[in-house]
Write a protein that holds these residues in place. Structure first.
Motif, PDB file in Angstrom:
ATOM      1  N   ALA A 147       3.297   7.581   6.598  1.00 52.75           N
ATOM      2  CA  ALA A 147       2.496   8.801   6.450  1.00 52.75           C
ATOM      3  C   ALA A 147       3.228   9.870   5.638  1.00 52.75           C
ATOM      4  CB  ALA A 147       2.117   9.347   7.820  1.00 52.75           C
ATOM      5  N   THR A 148       4.544   9.806   5.588  1.00 51.38           N
ATOM      6  CA  THR A 148       5.306  10.785   4.810  1.00 51.38           C
ATOM      7  C   THR A 148       5.273  10.457   3.316  1.00 51.38           C
ATOM      8  OG1 THR A 148       7.441   9.606   4.934  1.00 51.38           O
ATOM      9  CG2 THR A 148       6.864  11.055   6.777  1.00 51.38           C
ATOM     10  N   LEU A 149       4.763   9.279   2.966  1.00 48.93           N
ATOM     11  CA  LEU A 149       4.794   8.825   1.583  1.00 48.93           C
ATOM     12  C   LEU A 149       3.469   9.000   0.867  1.00 48.93           C
ATOM     13  CD1 LEU A 149       6.745   5.525   2.288  1.00 48.93           C
ATOM     14  CD2 LEU A 149       7.674   7.581   1.218  1.00 48.93           C
ATOM     15  N   GLY A 150       2.378   9.154   1.607  1.00 50.02           N
ATOM     16  CA  GLY A 150       1.070   9.305   0.983  1.00 50.02           C
ATOM     17  C   GLY A 150      -0.030   8.910   1.940  1.00 50.02           C
ATOM     18  N   ALA A 151      -1.228   9.445   1.703  1.00 52.26           N
ATOM     19  CA  ALA A 151      -2.334   9.262   2.636  1.00 52.26           C
ATOM     20  C   ALA A 151      -2.778   7.811   2.757  1.00 52.26           C
ATOM     21  CB  ALA A 151      -3.511  10.136   2.222  1.00 52.26           C
ATOM     22  N   ASP A 152      -2.604   7.026   1.700  1.00 49.88           N
ATOM     23  CA  ASP A 152      -3.070   5.639   1.710  1.00 49.88           C
ATOM     24  C   ASP A 152      -2.022   4.648   2.200  1.00 49.88           C
ATOM     25  OD1 ASP A 152      -5.696   5.823   1.014  1.00 49.88           O
ATOM     26  OD2 ASP A 152      -5.451   5.174  -1.057  1.00 49.88           O
ATOM     27  N   VAL A 153      -0.796   5.084   2.405  1.00 52.71           N
ATOM     28  CA  VAL A 153       0.255   4.133   2.760  1.00 52.71           C
ATOM     29  C   VAL A 153       0.131   3.621   4.199  1.00 52.71           C
ATOM     30  CG1 VAL A 153       2.743   3.691   2.762  1.00 52.71           C
ATOM     31  CG2 VAL A 153       1.761   5.219   1.049  1.00 52.71           C
ATOM     32  N   PRO A 154      -0.189   4.462   5.198  1.00 52.74           N
ATOM     33  CA  PRO A 154      -0.271   3.937   6.570  1.00 52.74           C
ATOM     34  C   PRO A 154      -1.255   2.787   6.735  1.00 52.74           C
ATOM     35  CG  PRO A 154      -0.171   6.324   6.623  1.00 52.74           C
ATOM     36  CD  PRO A 154      -0.333   5.934   5.180  1.00 52.74           C
ATOM     37  N   VAL A 155      -2.423   2.871   6.080  1.00 51.16           N
ATOM     38  CA  VAL A 155      -3.430   1.820   6.242  1.00 51.16           C
ATOM     39  C   VAL A 155      -2.948   0.498   5.656  1.00 51.16           C
ATOM     40  CG1 VAL A 155      -4.690   2.228   4.094  1.00 51.16           C
ATOM     41  CG2 VAL A 155      -5.917   1.392   6.094  1.00 51.16           C
ATOM     42  N   CYS A 156      -2.006   0.549   4.730  1.00 49.78           N
ATOM     43  CA  CYS A 156      -1.507  -0.665   4.091  1.00 49.78           C
ATOM     44  C   CYS A 156      -0.412  -1.355   4.899  1.00 49.78           C
ATOM     45  CB  CYS A 156      -0.979  -0.348   2.693  1.00 49.78           C
ATOM     46  SG  CYS A 156      -2.246   0.245   1.531  1.00 49.78           S
ATOM     47  N   VAL A 180      -2.240  -0.385 -12.641  1.00 48.38           N
ATOM     48  CA  VAL A 180      -1.796   0.915 -12.126  1.00 48.38           C
ATOM     49  C   VAL A 180      -2.932   1.929 -12.236  1.00 48.38           C
ATOM     50  CG1 VAL A 180      -0.135   2.790 -12.499  1.00 48.38           C
ATOM     51  CG2 VAL A 180       0.598   0.404 -12.683  1.00 48.38           C
ATOM     52  N   ALA A 181      -2.982   2.866 -11.261  1.00 49.54           N
ATOM     53  CA  ALA A 181      -3.988   3.936 -11.249  1.00 49.54           C
ATOM     54  C   ALA A 181      -5.392   3.359 -11.345  1.00 49.54           C
ATOM     55  CB  ALA A 181      -3.738   4.946 -12.370  1.00 49.54           C
ATOM     56  N   SER A 182      -5.689   2.413 -10.431  1.00 50.55           N
ATOM     57  CA  SER A 182      -6.925   1.652 -10.559  1.00 50.55           C
ATOM     58  C   SER A 182      -7.826   1.707  -9.332  1.00 50.55           C
ATOM     59  CB  SER A 182      -6.597   0.192 -10.885  1.00 50.55           C
ATOM     60  OG  SER A 182      -5.796  -0.385  -9.867  1.00 50.55           O
ATOM     61  N   GLY A 183      -7.501   2.524  -8.334  1.00 54.21           N
ATOM     62  CA  GLY A 183      -8.392   2.696  -7.200  1.00 54.21           C
ATOM     63  C   GLY A 183      -8.316   1.618  -6.144  1.00 54.21           C
ATOM     64  N   ILE A 184      -7.287   0.776  -6.188  1.00 56.68           N
ATOM     65  CA  ILE A 184      -7.136  -0.263  -5.175  1.00 56.68           C
ATOM     66  C   ILE A 184      -5.783  -0.157  -4.461  1.00 56.68           C
ATOM     67  CG2 ILE A 184      -8.814  -1.939  -6.030  1.00 56.68           C
ATOM     68  CD1 ILE A 184      -6.636  -3.272  -7.655  1.00 56.68           C
ATOM     69  N   GLY A 185      -5.205   1.025  -4.483  1.00 55.83           N
ATOM     70  CA  GLY A 185      -4.040   1.319  -3.653  1.00 55.83           C
ATOM     71  C   GLY A 185      -2.804   0.514  -3.959  1.00 55.83           C
ATOM     72  N   GLY A 186      -2.602   0.117  -5.219  1.00 53.92           N
ATOM     73  CA  GLY A 186      -1.460  -0.721  -5.535  1.00 53.92           C
ATOM     74  C   GLY A 186      -0.131  -0.097  -5.179  1.00 53.92           C
ATOM     75  N   GLY A 187       0.084   1.164  -5.564  1.00 53.58           N
ATOM     76  CA  GLY A 187       1.348   1.830  -5.250  1.00 53.58           C
ATOM     77  C   GLY A 187       1.541   2.006  -3.760  1.00 53.58           C
ATOM     78  N   SER A 188       0.476   2.337  -3.056  1.00 57.67           N
ATOM     79  CA  SER A 188       0.561   2.488  -1.600  1.00 57.67           C
ATOM     80  C   SER A 188       0.856   1.155  -0.924  1.00 57.67           C
ATOM     81  CB  SER A 188      -0.754   3.065  -1.058  1.00 57.67           C
ATOM     82  OG  SER A 188      -0.984   4.362  -1.556  1.00 57.67           O
ATOM     83  N   ALA A 189       0.204   0.091  -1.395  1.00 58.90           N
ATOM     84  CA  ALA A 189       0.468  -1.235  -0.840  1.00 58.90           C
ATOM     85  C   ALA A 189       1.906  -1.657  -1.101  1.00 58.90           C
ATOM     86  CB  ALA A 189      -0.504  -2.249  -1.437  1.00 58.90           C
ATOM     87  N   ASP A 190       2.426  -1.341  -2.285  1.00 60.06           N
ATOM     88  CA  ASP A 190       3.817  -1.667  -2.599  1.00 60.06           C
ATOM     89  C   ASP A 190       4.776  -0.931  -1.665  1.00 60.06           C
ATOM     90  OD1 ASP A 190       2.821  -3.178  -4.691  1.00 60.06           O
ATOM     91  OD2 ASP A 190       3.236  -1.658  -6.218  1.00 60.06           O
ATOM     92  N   ALA A 191       4.491   0.353  -1.402  1.00 59.38           N
ATOM     93  CA  ALA A 191       5.349   1.125  -0.504  1.00 59.38           C
ATOM     94  C   ALA A 191       5.321   0.550   0.904  1.00 59.38           C
ATOM     95  CB  ALA A 191       4.906   2.586  -0.494  1.00 59.38           C
ATOM     96  N   ALA A 192       4.127   0.199   1.380  1.00 63.66           N
ATOM     97  CA  ALA A 192       4.010  -0.362   2.719  1.00 63.66           C
ATOM     98  C   ALA A 192       4.722  -1.704   2.818  1.00 63.66           C
ATOM     99  CB  ALA A 192       2.535  -0.505   3.092  1.00 63.66           C
ATOM    100  N   ALA A 193       4.568  -2.541   1.785  1.00 62.94           N
ATOM    101  CA  ALA A 193       5.249  -3.835   1.784  1.00 62.94           C
ATOM    102  C   ALA A 193       6.767  -3.651   1.745  1.00 62.94           C
ATOM    103  CB  ALA A 193       4.786  -4.667   0.594  1.00 62.94           C
TER     104      ALA A 193
END
Length: 286
Positions: free
Chosen positions: A136-145, A100-113
């Protein structure tokens, strides 16, 4: 009507091969330029029918999420239900493998999945663009995931473009098991803003990829090292591994990566790093 079927989605780690901070908007958000790829390491989201919305977190990194009452997975489920008029009915399991909080978008990837999995479970039939809009409503990194494929990211993460064709290469990820919150790293960053990178026409092999990436850097790396000196140790240990062509921090850290010519070299390098660190080596997500 055919009964709803359980569904599973892989949430691949997002790795920023370079990251340039290009400006800051009036609302305080920084604009970026980055080439993101997705590793073979990641979490897994599983969804099954239920009469309510519930989340269970399992896996070796689950402990870091204990006490988190409303994480991105639940927010993603509610956002999809709201956008499609579906009831918030699903039992979700997050198998947490990424730190967690490690710079590899884990939370964003989880949301996208979660969006992809529930789209399948609920048979909402949304296309990739529609899912990206909700993301896009969930965070800046979520759409790319959503698609989890190599992409150039600009703006605050909402401007996505096709990158140059990337050659095969091995990717090592390593983290000292120290959480590094993104806002703190941005606050610690100093210096001028960078210009966007120039995309190459062709990258024939892993060595050419590393040569192109080398001068582009990660504009957050020095700030992350100031907050978490262990990042420097991870970079040094990764760079010392046989066959390492390039090492750098991903995102806001503290995860670092190494590029190798082959997946077997990356796997061997991961095994050689300290067992106390989180580390893995292999290929990109397929």
């Amino acid at each position: 009507m055919r009964p709803l079927q359980p569904h599973r989605e892989f949430a691949a780690a997002k790795v920023n091969l370079y990251l340039r901070v290009t400006g800051r908007r009036a609302d305080g958000y920084h604009t970026l330029d980055s080439l993101a790829v997705f590793a073979g390491a990641g979490d897994t989201i599983s969804v099954v029918p239920s009469d309510r919305l519930e989340l269970a977190v399992i896996g070796p990194e689950a402990g870091a999420l204990v006490g988190e009452g409303d994480n991105l997975v639940l927010r993603a489920a509610r956002a999809l239900a709201n956008a499609t008029g579906r009831a918030e009915h699903a039992a979700i399991t997050l198998d947490k493998q990424l730190p967690v909080a490690s710079g590899i978008g884990g939370g964003s990837a989880d949301a996208a999945a979660t969006l992809r999995a529930l789209d399948a479970l609920w048979r909402t039939g949304l296309d990739e663009a529609a899912l990206r809009g909700i993301a896009a409503t969930l965070g800046a990194d979520v759409p790319v995931c959503i698609a989890s494929r190599p992409v150039r990211m600009q703006g605050i993460g909402e401007i996505l473009a096709e990158p140059p064709s990337l050659p095969p290469f091995g990717l090592l990820l390593a983290n000292p098991r120290i959480a590094l919150p993104t806002p703190a790293v941005f606050r610690a960053r100093t210096g001028a803003f960078s210009t966007p990178a120039q995309m190459p026409d062709r990258l024939p092999d892993a060595a050419a990829l590393a040569d192109w990436l080398r001068p582009l850097g990660n504009d957050l790396q020095d700030a992350a090292i100031a907050l978490c000196p262990a990042v420097r140790d991870v970079l040094a240990a990764t760079a010392a591994q046989p066959g390492c062509l390039l090492t750098r921090m991903s995102g806001s850290g503290a995860t670092c990566f190494g590029i190798f010519a082959t997946t077997s070299q990356a796997e061997g390098a991961a095994a050689a790093l300290p067992a106390a660190w989180w580390r893995c080596g292999g290929a990109l997500a397929s």
